[in-house]
Design an enzyme around this catalytic site. Structure first.
Site, PDB file in Angstrom:
ATOM      1  N   ARG A  35       0.819  -1.217   0.000  1.00  8.62           N
ATOM      2  CA  ARG A  35       0.000   0.000   0.000  1.00  8.62           C
ATOM      3  C   ARG A  35       0.852   1.267   0.000  1.00  8.62           C
ATOM      4  NH1 ARG A  35      -4.604  -2.423   4.000  1.00  8.62           N
ATOM      5  NH2 ARG A  35      -5.886  -3.256   2.329  1.00  8.62           N
ATOM      6  N   LYS A 218     -19.878 -18.220  -0.880  1.00  7.66           N
ATOM      7  CA  LYS A 218     -21.338 -18.134  -0.763  1.00  7.66           C
ATOM      8  C   LYS A 218     -21.956 -17.267  -1.843  1.00  7.66           C
ATOM      9  CE  LYS A 218     -21.404 -18.450   4.247  1.00  7.66           C
ATOM     10  NZ  LYS A 218     -21.579 -17.633   5.456  1.00  7.66           N
ATOM     11  N   GLY A 374     -10.482  -9.310  -2.353  1.00 10.46           N
ATOM     12  CA  GLY A 374      -9.736 -10.156  -1.409  1.00 10.46           C
ATOM     13  C   GLY A 374      -9.085 -11.406  -1.953  1.00 10.46           C
ATOM     14  N   GLY A 397     -13.420  -4.201  -0.859  1.00  7.26           N
ATOM     15  CA  GLY A 397     -14.802  -3.746  -0.637  1.00  7.26           C
ATOM     16  C   GLY A 397     -15.210  -2.666  -1.619  1.00  7.26           C
TER      17      GLY A 397
END
Ligand code: AMP
Length: 416
Positions: A35, A218, A374, A397
């Site tokens: 980062r 999921k 991710g 996100g």
């Protein structure tokens, strides 16, 4: 919004929101500096122009002020080494005016962790939502957040947002601060600019055929993304753990495979929606199943509609690797989010590796490929192929919300 490349920051104070939320070990050594390095193009631009660079970031999730464990002082020396000059540290982000006034052209200053103040996120601390006094506390925080934001804005002539990872949050430093700068004095940094460009290539300026590969564990966490993608893609490959919810909904026997029983109807309606919209929705036709959730489990390859009782689906099989690969190789735009198997176990990483290889091949043949969210990033790094795709997103996100079709406050506010 201004284009950072067209500006010259000479003798100007520039406040840059970066994402220095880096992992630290127990001795406060940085264990992954990706980062920091990702922010370097913007950092270098301001320094080389002869501007005065004020860096601000959050680190972790502190709940008080100060909170030693989450102090950005731990990264000051390292940051100085990477930049190649001393970094001035302001140990309270609200009391930095004096140090900032003393800065000279080319100086770099880092503000202490913004989240030491509840005002950064605007989240009430110490009182739960249902408790007495919450509403008053929230109201008071909203007011003090204005002062907090104003103080940050008062430090600089220009505001640059280069923290894509928090672009989906309407926090003081990521979005609200932009209101204090006119359109000519706020902009994306280089990293943010690259992310926005990459997202536009899969959301707006799409070269077809466009294939999205959605994996992970999921379906429930990906519903909004799948719904939005059904309006955009030509091919939608659904893989990973969510496969078995679809197979069960279609009447299959899925053994011990991961399954969301309350999402069977949803799975059927997504299949129908794909049909109605003319999207080629692709599901696995063979699966590597295991008698145990471990790398050394006994395995076999079976039809995912007919998995033996004691087995669970862990990866796609050889036939599906070929089938997915063919779809990917014939695409001109590719988006990959989520592995197609339990890639953390080497014996069940072959499917995800085959997907990565097909993406690399398509990219070599001129396709645009975006990998993000991710685990897909972990996956492409595990296979050492990050440099062979078009773009690997740094913001999990934020990227997912952008693909859901949501406007990211951190970007929208720069345009006002
Ligand atoms: P997500 O965070 O939803 O993107 O899910 C990523 C996780 O899904 C990874 O840790 C994978 O190990 C897991 N995963 C992929 N395929 C399967 C599967 N067939 N069964 C269980 N977990 C899976």
């Amino acid at each position: 919004m201004k284009n950072i490349e067209q500006l010259n920051f000479e003798d100007k104070r520039v406040i840059v929101r970066v994402d220095f939320n880096v992992p630290l070990d127990e001795n406060y050594n940085i264990t992954d500096d990706t980062r920091i390095r990702a922010a370097m193009p913007t950092i270098n631009k301001v320094i080389n122009d002869g501007g005065m660079l004020i860096l601000m970031s959050h680190l972790g999730r502190p709940k008080k002020n100060p909170d030693e464990k989450y102090s950005l002082k731990h990264i000051v020396n390292y940051l100085g080494q990477v930049i190649g000059k001393e970094v001035i540290f302001a140990d309270d982000c609200m009391k930095a005016a004096e140090k900032i006034a003393a800065m000279k052209a080319g100086d770099v200053l880092l503000l202490e962790n913004l989240r030491f103040y509840a005002e950064e996120e605007g989240k009430v601390r110490g009182i739960e939502k249902e408790e007495e006094g919450y509403d008053e506390a929230k109201k008071a925080l909203k007011e003090s957040q204005k002062e907090f934001t104003k103080t940050l804005a008062s430090y600089a002539d220009y505001y640059v947002n280069d923290a894509f990872g928090t672009a989906h949050r309407a926090h003081a430093s990521t979005a609200l601060i932009a209101d204090y700068f006119d359109a000519d004095h706020k902009m994306c940094g280089f990293l943010m600019g690259k992310e926005v460009e990459a997202i536009d290539k899969v959301m707006k300026d799409i070269k077809r055929p466009f294939t999205a590969i959605m994996g992970g564990s999921k379906v429930s966490t990906k519903i909004d993304i799948i719904e939005n993608l059904l309006n955009k893609v030509d091919n939608l490959i659904l893989c990973g753990g969510m496969t078995y919810t679809f197979k069960k909904a279609l009447g299959g026997n899925i053994g011990k495979s991961i399954c969301e029983n309350d999402k069977l109807d949803l799975a059927l309606s997504l299949l129908q929606e794909a049909k109605d919209k003319g999207v080629n929705l692709v599901l696995a036709e063979d699966a590597v199943v295991a008698d145990n959730f471990s790398n050394d489990a006994n395995t076999m390859v079976v039809d995912p509609m007919d998995i033996p009782e004691a087995y669970e689906g862990m990866d796609i099989g050889p036939k599906t690797r070929e089938m997915f690969g063919d779809v990917i190789r014939s695409s001109k735009t590719i988006l990959w989010n989520g592995p197609c198997g339990v890639f953390e176990f080497d014996n069940f990483a072959n499917g995800s590796r085959a997907i990565a290889e097909a993406i690399v091949e398509a990219t070599k043949n001129g396709a645009f490929s975006l990998i993000g969210g991710g685990d897909s990033v972990a996956c492409i790094n595990k296979f050492d192929m990050a440099n062979d795709v078009s773009y690997v997103s740094t913001g999990g996100g934020a990227l997912l919300e952008a693909i859901e079709g949501k406007e990211l406050p951190g970007i929208a506010k720069l345009k006002d």
